[in-house]
Motif scaffolding. Structure first.
Motif, PDB file in Angstrom:
ATOM      1  N   ASN A   1       0.842  -1.185   0.000  1.00  0.00           N
ATOM      2  CA  ASN A   1       0.000   0.000   0.000  1.00  0.00           C
ATOM      3  C   ASN A   1       0.884   1.243   0.000  1.00  0.00           C
ATOM      4  O   ASN A   1       1.604   1.500   0.954  1.00  0.00           O
ATOM      5  CB  ASN A   1      -0.911  -0.019   1.239  1.00  0.00           C
TER       6      ASN A   1
ATOM      7  N   ALA B   1      -7.222  -1.198   3.063  1.00  0.00           N
ATOM      8  CA  ALA B   1      -8.126  -0.613   2.071  1.00  0.00           C
ATOM      9  C   ALA B   1      -8.410  -1.572   0.914  1.00  0.00           C
ATOM     10  O   ALA B   1      -9.340  -1.346   0.141  1.00  0.00           O
ATOM     11  CB  ALA B   1      -7.537   0.685   1.532  1.00  0.00           C
TER      12      ALA B   1
ATOM     13  N   HIS C   1      -8.641  -3.578  -6.926  1.00  0.00           N
ATOM     14  CA  HIS C   1      -9.166  -2.313  -6.404  1.00  0.00           C
ATOM     15  C   HIS C   1     -10.611  -2.081  -6.816  1.00  0.00           C
ATOM     16  O   HIS C   1     -11.170  -1.030  -6.560  1.00  0.00           O
ATOM     17  CB  HIS C   1      -8.304  -1.133  -6.889  1.00  0.00           C
TER      18      HIS C   1
END
Length: 441
Positions: free
Chosen positions: A116, A186, A199
């Motif tokens: 990340n 995330a 994503h």
């Protein structure tokens, strides 16, 4: 005078009931009474900081001193602890505990998903800023987590001592494989390590089978056509990786005890109850009949279940049904309200099988005269008339009295893992209730 007589009898009976557990501390006992060395010397939890004389005094069945933390010692989260030996049960206290702050770092050469790039400094949710702060350069520093454990030993202290020294290392090792994935909260964990993280929003990750057959959107062969997917892909949350890591750690700990019992005297077995606070979240893993609760705003929230012959009746019966050789031609997997007598052959009696929660009648046959796999009720329920707990670590040499029937196949090391709140910063302190490990009465 009467008190002294009772204490003398308790000490005498305690020595008898302890069996090999009393001699194991001198290097004997253990499996088959061998002279194998101990894996670790007997003692009380390291955080108590007791001298050898204090350890010996803690086993006094007459005085029964209550052991608590010394004033000069502090544990994370202001954790409290107390224990007292259970008079008459065994010569030494067979139970153990540990409390540590673990540092989990990525294994050298481990393959993970793309890191990340936008990782920010994580605010600690613990009081006084304890643990859990992820700095910008967290790749090299790893992640800190808090670890508490309780082990209720039986038939000797060997397994509990070993587990209290080594289980945390297995937990750390399992978390090392996923620590970089956990820090990148995330993005959902990759299905296969080494793949680019997906994503795509969670609500658009999967395609219907019809859309997959059509190639999704765009003309066949065009750059906008997504790869064909004939099946949906499960979305695995990060906490499930932690749960899996804890489950794997318990399994590896039990396997290590099994391997090393040929080289060391690791007597008996133990239940295991651990709590891990990782990245601001509590995880409670329990294998046995100990209990953990969370107290939030005066509300008591159970965080563990007891695994006993009664609560795991159907699992045990199903295993015996599928593998009847484990019963040694001496037990029946069926449950009856009481022992079946020979004079009742041919009559109908209430029974219960692995696929039943209720009861029904069956005609009594010769095989039904065998001793039931699960006998007794409540706290007196036993597997093969021997042990009253069905999950834990060790017990690899446990057999039915005066026979070669092994009980270990019915005992599972798999814990039940519950993710809890986000730590005491979120008003989620915890404490063990009815803590068998420390013999609190």
């Amino acid at each position: 005078m009467l008190t002294r007589v009772k204490s003398a009898v308790a000490n005498f009976m305690g020595g008898i009931m302890a069996g090999s557990s009393g001699s194991e501390h001198g290097g004997g006992g253990g499996c088959g009474g061998s002279d194998l060395p101990l894996r670790f010397p007997y003692g009380r939890p390291e955080f108590l900081g007791l001298s050898q004389d204090e350890v010996e005094c803690s086993a006094d069945h007459i005085a029964r001193p209550i052991l608590i933390l010394k004033e000069t010692r502090r544990l994370p989260w202001a954790t409290g602890y107390a224990e007292v030996i259970n008079a008459g049960k065994s010569t030494h206290n067979e139970d153990q505990a540990s409390c540590e702050v673990l540092t989990v770092k990525k294994k050298a050469g481990a393959i993970t998903s793309t890191p990340n790039r936008n990782s920010a400094k994580r605010r600690s949710s613990l009081p006084n800023g304890e643990g859990l702060q992820l700095k910008e350069n967290s790749e090299s520093e790893g992640v800190s987590c808090h670890y508490w454990s309780l082990f209720d030993g039986h038939a000797g202290s060997g397994a509990a001592v070993v587990a209290s020294r080594l289980l945390q290392h297995h937990v750390t090792e399992q978390l090392q494989d996923i620590v970089e994935i956990l820090k990148n909260s995330a993005v959902l964990p990759p299905t296969c390590l080494g793949e680019e993280p997906d994503h795509t929003p969670a609500n658009s990750r999967t395609l219907t089978r019809a859309a997959s057959l059509r190639g999704g959107v765009g003309a066949p062969g065009s750059p906008s056509t997504p790869p064909t997917r004939f099946f949906t892909e499960k979305k695995i949350p990060h906490e499930c990786l932690v749960i899996g890591a804890l489950e794997s750690a318990f399994k590896e700990m039990d396997l290590q005890i099994e391997r090393e019992r040929s080289s060391y005297n690791i007597s008996g077995g133990c239940t295991a109850l651990i709590v891990v606070c990782l990245l601001g979240k509590l995880y409670v893993a329990n294998a046995g009949d100990s209990r953990a609760i969370i107290i939030r705003n005066g509300e008591i929230i159970p965080m563990s279940s007891e695994f006993t012959p009664e609560t795991e009746r159907q699992r045990l019966q199903y295993l015996a049904f599928m593998q009847p050789h484990l019963l040694g031609n001496e037990f029946t997997h069926l449950e009856f309200p009481r022992r079946v007598q020979r004079k009742e052959l041919g009559k109908k009696m209430l029974y219960r099988d692995f696929n039943m929660t209720g009861w029904a009648y069956k005609t009594i046959e010769e095989d039904d005269l065998k001793f039931p796999l699960i006998y007794g009720e409540g706290k007196k329920a036993r597997v093969m008339a021997t042990i009253g707990v069905t999950r834990g670590l060790g017990d690899h040499d446990l057999k039915v009295h005066d026979s070669n029937i092994c009980i270990k196949p019915f005992l599972s090391s798999a814990p039940e893992v519950h993710p809890g709140g986000s730590g005491p910063g979120d008003a989620c302190p915890w404490r063990p209730e009815g803590q068998r490990m420390a013999d609190i009465q």
